[in-house]
Design an enzyme around this catalytic site. Sequence first.
Site, mmCIF file in Angstrom:
data_model
loop_
_atom_site.group_PDB
_atom_site.id
_atom_site.type_symbol
_atom_site.label_atom_id
_atom_site.label_comp_id
_atom_site.label_asym_id
_atom_site.label_seq_id
_atom_site.Cartn_x
_atom_site.Cartn_y
_atom_site.Cartn_z
ATOM 1 N N GLY A 11 34.706 25.496 42.408
ATOM 2 C CA GLY A 11 35.068 25.090 43.986
ATOM 3 C C GLY A 11 36.176 24.284 44.655
ATOM 4 O O GLY A 11 35.545 24.256 45.524
ATOM 5 N N HIS A 108 40.788 37.532 43.455
ATOM 6 C CA HIS A 108 41.304 37.394 41.424
ATOM 7 C C HIS A 108 42.626 36.836 42.030
ATOM 8 O O HIS A 108 43.206 37.000 42.448
ATOM 9 C CB HIS A 108 40.670 38.550 41.606
ATOM 10 C CG HIS A 108 41.093 39.487 40.010
ATOM 11 N ND1 HIS A 108 40.455 38.605 39.222
ATOM 12 C CD2 HIS A 108 42.609 39.429 39.099
ATOM 13 C CE1 HIS A 108 40.777 39.373 37.616
ATOM 14 N NE2 HIS A 108 42.197 39.915 37.454
ATOM 15 N N GLU A 178 45.951 30.556 46.059
ATOM 16 C CA GLU A 178 45.169 31.165 47.025
ATOM 17 C C GLU A 178 44.299 30.145 47.626
ATOM 18 O O GLU A 178 43.244 30.717 48.628
ATOM 19 C CB GLU A 178 43.779 30.425 45.122
ATOM 20 C CG GLU A 178 44.121 31.783 44.222
ATOM 21 C CD GLU A 178 42.758 31.846 42.927
ATOM 22 O OE1 GLU A 178 41.110 31.791 43.745
ATOM 23 O OE2 GLU A 178 43.190 31.994 42.141
HETATM 24 C C1 GRF Z 1 40.215 31.015 40.745
HETATM 25 O O1 GRF Z 1 41.015 30.749 40.292
HETATM 26 C C2 GRF Z 1 39.495 32.038 41.689
HETATM 27 O O2 GRF Z 1 40.517 33.401 41.599
HETATM 28 C C3 GRF Z 1 38.658 32.260 40.607
HETATM 29 O O3 GRF Z 1 38.201 31.533 40.034
HETATM 30 C C4 GRF Z 1 39.115 30.386 40.056
HETATM 31 C C5 GRF Z 1 37.713 29.445 41.231
HETATM 32 O O4 GRF Z 1 38.105 27.997 41.513
HETATM 33 N N1 GRF Z 1 37.976 33.552 40.812
HETATM 34 P P1 GRF Z 1 37.893 27.410 42.004
HETATM 35 O O5 GRF Z 1 36.052 27.235 41.054
HETATM 36 O O6 GRF Z 1 37.373 27.235 43.213
HETATM 37 O O7 GRF Z 1 38.114 25.845 42.121
#
Ligand code: GRF
Length: 197
Positions: A11, A108, A178
């Site tokens: 999360g 992604h 991200e």
């Molecule tokens: C990220 O790497 C995202 O790209 C993928 O899942 C991961 C999420 O990480 N779809 P978190 O659970 O938000 O820490």
Amino acid sequence: MNIAVFASHGGSDLQAIIDGCKNNQINARVAVVISNNGDSMALQRAEAEGIPAYHLSAKKFGNEEALAAKILEILVRYNVEMIFLAGYMKMLHISVLEKYNNRIFNIHPALLPKFGGRGMYGMNVHKAVIEAKESETGVTIHRVNAEYDSGEIVAQTKVPVLENDTPEILAARVLDREHEFLVEVIVDIADGKIKLG
Ligand code: GRF
């Protein structure tokens, strides 16, 4: 704009969205969080922020149709206008995809269409990028359809792959990016620069 975030594990992406809304960078709010995993940190993070959080799984409701009906009921209850899949490890049922057509986005951790599709999640993605000797990877945000990682790409950003990277080191660099990029792109969605529906 009311956002629903779906997440299965850590999360940290969810937290970036919540923080972006709280500090008014994003003109929206996280109205509800849904997870298929009762132990997900995402549920704990939502609860800590006073955001309604639900653990919803097919196991709990008997079958996929009943799960989808429950998900739809909650999305309607919270007047959700946009769904963000932030590490949600489950395919959404067609009834949810149809009702929120063009309003569901996924993040992604690579430059799609490369390194996507079934089985390409978590560390598998970063291992594959390193094995392919790519000099760059990145983050993709795309609309969600009924096939893994194949909906319209709405935004991408690049992240370098460095010489001695392990999958873990690369994963951490991508995840950091991200967190910023999510906010930038959701700002564009909330402001109507990226269209819904
Ligand atoms: C990220 O790497 C995202 O790209 C993928 O899942 C991961 C999420 O990480 N779809 P978190 O659970 O938000 O820490």
